[in-house]
Write a protein that holds these residues in place. Sequence first.
Motif: not given
Length: 223
Positions: A48, A54, A56, A58-59, A86, A88-89, A92, A95, A181
């Motif tokens: 991480c 971090v 914007a 990054d997403f 990407l 920021g994934l 999560f 994808s 992801q």
Amino acid sequence: MGAPFLITIATMALFSSLAIASDPSPVQDFCVAINNPKTAVFVNGKICKDPKVVNANDFFFHGFNIPGNTNNPVGSNVTRVLVDNLPGLNTFGISLARIDFAPYGVNTPHTHPRATEVIFAVEGTLAASFVTSNPPNNMKNRLFTKVLNPGDVFVFPQGLVHFIQNLGKTKALAFSAFSSQNPGVNTIANVVFGTEPPISLGVLTKAFQVDKKVIDALEAQFS
């Protein structure tokens, strides 16, 4: 409240917690355990970024609206939006992919070892298909096929062989979402005939029950 009742409740809670405990799903092909942290390079996912740096971007991913080049032997192109492009994934478990098709193009048989895939047809007429895993008692593998028109949705179960064909004489477009992801992809033709070093001819001829000359021709195509 008596002691036996409390023991019963505590025992049920213990077994319940054990039943739902598990390792996280893998998001890479392998992660070999190592005792020396100085030589460790991979984790199950990505390391991480410090939250303080971090931003914007990054997403954000740009270019998903650009058609992929389908001028290739199979007539399809996949544009993937994964954790690698990407960031920021990360963590999560999702994808995306854009799949462009030339007329009668094919997204050839493949699997995603780490993800279920949902496909959304946007343009053209597509045949989406998947094959079940080997059933018991020498039963045949089942093929599920559905014709998709714009607005239709179809799901490919995790790990099963699947493929998509453009049935029309015009271009086609679909978008896919994955439950990982980094879903991974094993294109069957490449995995079987394009390995380095190659799988032995004896294994391939027995597996496909064809003449050695056929295997030679296929290996030449994918090498």
